[in-house]
Enzyme design. Structure first.
Site, PDB file in Angstrom:
ATOM      1  N   LYS A  22       0.834  -1.204   0.000  1.00  0.00           N
ATOM      2  CA  LYS A  22       0.000   0.000   0.000  1.00  0.00           C
ATOM      3  C   LYS A  22       0.868   1.253   0.000  1.00  0.00           C
ATOM      4  O   LYS A  22       0.634   2.192  -0.763  1.00  0.00           O
ATOM      5  CB  LYS A  22      -0.906   0.022   1.242  1.00  0.00           C
ATOM      6  N   ASN A  23       1.895   1.259   0.863  1.00  0.00           N
ATOM      7  CA  ASN A  23       2.697   2.474   1.021  1.00  0.00           C
ATOM      8  C   ASN A  23       3.626   2.744  -0.159  1.00  0.00           C
ATOM      9  O   ASN A  23       4.260   3.798  -0.221  1.00  0.00           O
ATOM     10  CB  ASN A  23       3.504   2.421   2.318  1.00  0.00           C
ATOM     11  N   ARG A 102      -4.250  10.805   4.641  1.00  0.00           N
ATOM     12  CA  ARG A 102      -3.153  11.760   4.730  1.00  0.00           C
ATOM     13  C   ARG A 102      -2.269  11.777   3.474  1.00  0.00           C
ATOM     14  O   ARG A 102      -1.849  12.836   3.011  1.00  0.00           O
ATOM     15  CB  ARG A 102      -2.298  11.416   5.963  1.00  0.00           C
ATOM     16  N   CYS A 126      -4.751   8.798   9.847  1.00  0.00           N
ATOM     17  CA  CYS A 126      -4.815   8.070  11.116  1.00  0.00           C
ATOM     18  C   CYS A 126      -4.624   9.009  12.299  1.00  0.00           C
ATOM     19  O   CYS A 126      -3.844   9.956  12.221  1.00  0.00           O
ATOM     20  CB  CYS A 126      -3.692   7.036  11.181  1.00  0.00           C
ATOM     21  N   ARG A 131       1.216  14.780  13.307  1.00  0.00           N
ATOM     22  CA  ARG A 131       1.615  14.609  11.910  1.00  0.00           C
ATOM     23  C   ARG A 131       1.551  15.911  11.113  1.00  0.00           C
ATOM     24  O   ARG A 131       0.725  16.078  10.213  1.00  0.00           O
ATOM     25  CB  ARG A 131       0.770  13.526  11.238  1.00  0.00           C
ATOM     26  N   VAL A 133       2.949  19.121   8.517  1.00  0.00           N
ATOM     27  CA  VAL A 133       3.461  19.112   7.140  1.00  0.00           C
ATOM     28  C   VAL A 133       4.591  20.129   6.962  1.00  0.00           C
ATOM     29  O   VAL A 133       4.899  20.528   5.852  1.00  0.00           O
ATOM     30  CB  VAL A 133       2.341  19.365   6.098  1.00  0.00           C
ATOM     31  N   LEU A 135       7.773  19.871   7.062  1.00  0.00           N
ATOM     32  CA  LEU A 135       8.925  19.460   6.248  1.00  0.00           C
ATOM     33  C   LEU A 135       8.628  19.574   4.753  1.00  0.00           C
ATOM     34  O   LEU A 135       9.502  19.918   3.961  1.00  0.00           O
ATOM     35  CB  LEU A 135       9.332  18.019   6.580  1.00  0.00           C
ATOM     36  N   VAL A 173      13.707  12.591   9.615  1.00  0.00           N
ATOM     37  CA  VAL A 173      13.427  11.668   8.501  1.00  0.00           C
ATOM     38  C   VAL A 173      11.912  11.583   8.284  1.00  0.00           C
ATOM     39  O   VAL A 173      11.165  11.293   9.214  1.00  0.00           O
ATOM     40  CB  VAL A 173      13.977  10.254   8.796  1.00  0.00           C
ATOM     41  N   ASP A 317       5.076   0.730  11.818  1.00  0.00           N
ATOM     42  CA  ASP A 317       3.835   0.106  11.344  1.00  0.00           C
ATOM     43  C   ASP A 317       3.701  -1.351  11.779  1.00  0.00           C
ATOM     44  O   ASP A 317       2.684  -1.988  11.505  1.00  0.00           O
ATOM     45  CB  ASP A 317       3.745   0.188   9.815  1.00  0.00           C
ATOM     46  N   ARG A 409      -8.515  -0.407   5.055  1.00  0.00           N
ATOM     47  CA  ARG A 409      -7.650   0.606   4.442  1.00  0.00           C
ATOM     48  C   ARG A 409      -6.319  -0.009   4.026  1.00  0.00           C
ATOM     49  O   ARG A 409      -5.693   0.477   3.082  1.00  0.00           O
ATOM     50  CB  ARG A 409      -7.369   1.746   5.437  1.00  0.00           C
TER      51      ARG A 409
HETATM   52  C1  UD1 Z   1       4.572   6.925   6.138  1.00  0.00           C
HETATM   53  C2  UD1 Z   1       3.689   5.719   6.034  1.00  0.00           C
HETATM   54  C3  UD1 Z   1       3.200   5.274   7.408  1.00  0.00           C
HETATM   55  C4  UD1 Z   1       4.388   5.052   8.335  1.00  0.00           C
HETATM   56  C5  UD1 Z   1       5.307   6.276   8.347  1.00  0.00           C
HETATM   57  C6  UD1 Z   1       6.590   6.049   9.128  1.00  0.00           C
HETATM   58  C7  UD1 Z   1       2.611   5.915   3.870  1.00  0.00           C
HETATM   59  C8  UD1 Z   1       1.368   6.131   3.114  1.00  0.00           C
HETATM   60  N1  UD1 Z   1       2.535   6.021   5.211  1.00  0.00           N
HETATM   61  O1  UD1 Z   1       3.774   7.964   6.699  1.00  0.00           O
HETATM   62  O2  UD1 Z   1       2.472   4.054   7.242  1.00  0.00           O
HETATM   63  O3  UD1 Z   1       3.906   4.842   9.654  1.00  0.00           O
HETATM   64  O4  UD1 Z   1       5.686   6.628   6.993  1.00  0.00           O
HETATM   65  O5  UD1 Z   1       7.279   4.967   8.625  1.00  0.00           O
HETATM   66  O6  UD1 Z   1       3.656   5.618   3.314  1.00  0.00           O
HETATM   67  N2  UD1 Z   1       6.769  14.785  10.335  1.00  0.00           N
HETATM   68  C9  UD1 Z   1       6.923  16.101  10.689  1.00  0.00           C
HETATM   69  N3  UD1 Z   1       6.724  17.044   9.709  1.00  0.00           N
HETATM   70  C10 UD1 Z   1       6.397  16.727   8.430  1.00  0.00           C
HETATM   71  C11 UD1 Z   1       6.253  15.369   8.082  1.00  0.00           C
HETATM   72  C12 UD1 Z   1       6.447  14.410   9.068  1.00  0.00           C
HETATM   73  O7  UD1 Z   1       7.223  16.429  11.826  1.00  0.00           O
HETATM   74  O8  UD1 Z   1       6.245  17.650   7.617  1.00  0.00           O
HETATM   75  C13 UD1 Z   1       6.956  13.756  11.376  1.00  0.00           C
HETATM   76  C14 UD1 Z   1       5.712  12.909  11.652  1.00  0.00           C
HETATM   77  O9  UD1 Z   1       4.829  13.569  12.517  1.00  0.00           O
HETATM   78  C15 UD1 Z   1       6.329  11.685  12.283  1.00  0.00           C
HETATM   79  C16 UD1 Z   1       7.654  11.538  11.517  1.00  0.00           C
HETATM   80  O10 UD1 Z   1       7.907  12.819  10.929  1.00  0.00           O
HETATM   81  O11 UD1 Z   1       6.593  11.896  13.634  1.00  0.00           O
HETATM   82  C17 UD1 Z   1       7.674  10.502  10.429  1.00  0.00           C
HETATM   83  O12 UD1 Z   1       6.550  10.689   9.591  1.00  0.00           O
HETATM   84  P1  UD1 Z   1       6.580  10.359   8.047  1.00  0.00           P
HETATM   85  O13 UD1 Z   1       7.754   9.498   7.748  1.00  0.00           O
HETATM   86  O14 UD1 Z   1       6.426  11.618   7.280  1.00  0.00           O
HETATM   87  O15 UD1 Z   1       5.252   9.508   7.896  1.00  0.00           O
HETATM   88  P2  UD1 Z   1       4.288   9.460   6.635  1.00  0.00           P
HETATM   89  O16 UD1 Z   1       5.057   9.668   5.391  1.00  0.00           O
HETATM   90  O17 UD1 Z   1       3.093  10.300   6.900  1.00  0.00           O
END
Ligand code: UD1
Length: 430
Positions: A22-23, A102, A126, A131, A133, A135, A173, A317, A409
């Site tokens: 899925k991811n 998301r 979720c 979470r 945005v 970055l 990251v 996950d 999902r």
């Molecule tokens: C993706 C995966 C999700 C997985 C996660 C971590 C998909 C669709 N989802 O989610 O299943 O649990 O990676 O492996 O691929 N963060 C910030 N600012 C930002 C973006 C992220 O602070 O602008 C933080 C998040 O809150 C979190 C961390 O970075 O604490 C990692 O999140 P991120 O790797 O971005 O997760 P997703 O890409 O949303």
């Protein structure tokens, strides 16, 4: 609303086909917006999140057709889907669509780099922490985008000649921000270097597909990814990589219930850290020609401590599922979550089945118990919900999981895959 009924106690024996990830499928589908040509994706899982993204891409003008079903015992598990976005008819991704998932926020990358502008609602998804945005915004701004947040929307505009290649080091990251910056940089002027990039296999899969479309990306799978901008991208055909989270989930289900199962169409190298933890918990794991064999016969479940981390660390996950497994271990284990705050909502539900878990900050202390007892429980998010299924497989009597739309999902035909291996799992429609 559907519920899943599990009667625990059966071992698992047989073969479980693993679906496409899925991811990986989600960002790959979004990448189709980068070209006016056709992107064909094979091995696309049939999931609620994929269907939702199909609706979102359609709103931007993508023409999408599904075919090429791969039949297995009369059932189709994987699909081939063709995406053609000849013209982008809207650069707005509205709240009604983005709030449901998301990852749909990620359309901001292709829309901005191809059309010079994007208006995308701030995401939902979720309920596992805030979470943000930031970055994405900081990274796109580094490529020259002008970004404003207004009325719950992110309004992004590229400079007149398009985005400009730059060096950007992620302060943290992020898988999603790496996907988006990588996509945006493919059509930027000049070269972009992303530091502290996510190394997840899904990032590598996206880079591979983008390169097949004509992008010039190198370093994927390491912390430094370099993208040389090109004028345009073409269509391509790409096979979605196996779902490592689904693989790890079923491996933990077998470790929990006992038995002997082959997980087919998957690769151990996608989840070494998690498999090592399952092995230490007492299961035997070996690689086969087409996947992984997992066996637990007689041996009890041993306590194992884990800490979640970005790839190649233990995946967040799989944290809930591993906690499910540890509830039946012969001792005390500690599970530390470092990626998301508030990702312990499964704890109180597992407790309803008799698990002994206490929380202290980001660490859960799990004291293994010799028996779990079935109870009604509620799914709270995608991965948490499947930890309840795993626990239910080893619980005495009936476990009824409600709110299974969370499961739908991300897990394709979960009850069918488990039932074929001898589990007593069924979907109950009210
Ligand atoms: C993706 C995966 C999700 C997985 C996660 C971590 C998909 C669709 N989802 O989610 O299943 O649990 O990676 O492996 O691929 N963060 C910030 N600012 C930002 C973006 C992220 O602070 O602008 C933080 C998040 O809150 C979190 C961390 O970075 O604490 C990692 O999140 P991120 O790797 O971005 O997760 P997703 O890409 O949303």
């Amino acid at each position: 609303m559907d519920r899943i009924r599990i009667v625990g106690g059966n071992e698992l024996h047989g073969v479980i086909p693993i679906s496409g990830a899925k991811n990986a499928a989600l960002p790959l589908m979004i990448a189709s917006l980068l070209t006016d040509d056709t992107l064909t994706l094979e091995n696309v899982p049939h999931l609620a999140d994929v269907e939702q993204l199909i609706r979102i891409l359609g709103n931007h003008g993508a023409d999408i057709s599904v075919n090429g079903r791969r039949e297995r015992q009369g059932e189709s598990y994987a699909r081939t889907v063709h995406f053609t976005s000849r013209n982008i008819v809207s650069t707005t991704a509205p709240y009604e669509l983005v709030s449901k998932m998301r990852a749909s926020f990620w359309v901001i990358g292709p829309l901005l780099t191809r059309e010079g502008k994007a208006r995308v609602s701030l995401p939902g998804g979720c309920a596992i922490g805030t979470r943000p945005v930031d970055l994405f915004i900081e990274g796109l701004a580094a490529l020259g985008a002008n970004i404003e947040i207004d009325g719950g929307y992110v309004n992004a505009t590229a400079p007149a000649g398009g985005l400009i290649g730059a060096r950007y080091v992620f302060p943290k990251v992020s898988v999603g921000a790496t996907h988006v910056l990588m996509m945006a940089a493919t059509l930027a002027n000049g070269t972009t270097v992303l530091g502290n990039a996510a190394r997840e296999p899904e990032v590598v899969d996206l880079a591979k597909c983008l390169n097949a479309m004509g992008a010039k990306i190198s370093g994927q799978g390491t912390s430094t990814v370099t993208i040389e901008g090109v004028r345009s991208l073409s269509g391509a055909r790409h096979r979605v990589l196996p779902d490592r989270i689904e693989t790890g989930t079923y491996a933990m289900a077998v470790a929990m219930a006992g038995g002997d199962v082959i997980l087919e169409d998957t690769e151990a190298s996608l989840l070494d850290t998690a498999l090592e933890a399952i092995r230490r918990a007492g299961a035997q794991i070996s690689e086969t020609n087409s996947g992984i064999r997992i066996v637990r016969n007689g041996a009890g479940i041993k306590p194992v401590d884990i800490v979640t981390d970005p790839f190649p660390g233990f995946p967040t996950d799989l944290q809930a599922q591993f906690m499910g497994l540890m509830t039946r271990s012969s001792g005390v284990s500690h599970i530390t979550e470092t990626i998301f705050e508030n990702r312990f909502m499964h704890v109180q539900e597992l407790a309803r089945l008799g698990a002994k878990i206490s929380l202290s900050g980001q660490t859960a202390k799990v004291e293994g118990v010799s028996r779990l007892k079935g109870a009604p429980v509620m799914a709270t998010d995608l991965r948490a919900s499947v930890s309840l299924v795993i626990a239910g497989l080893a619980a005495e009597g009936e476990t009824m999981v409600s709110r299974v739309y969370h499961l739908d999902r991300g897990f394709e035909r979960l009850e069918e895959k488990l039932t074929r291996c001898g589990a007593h799992v069924e979907r109950v429609s009210d």
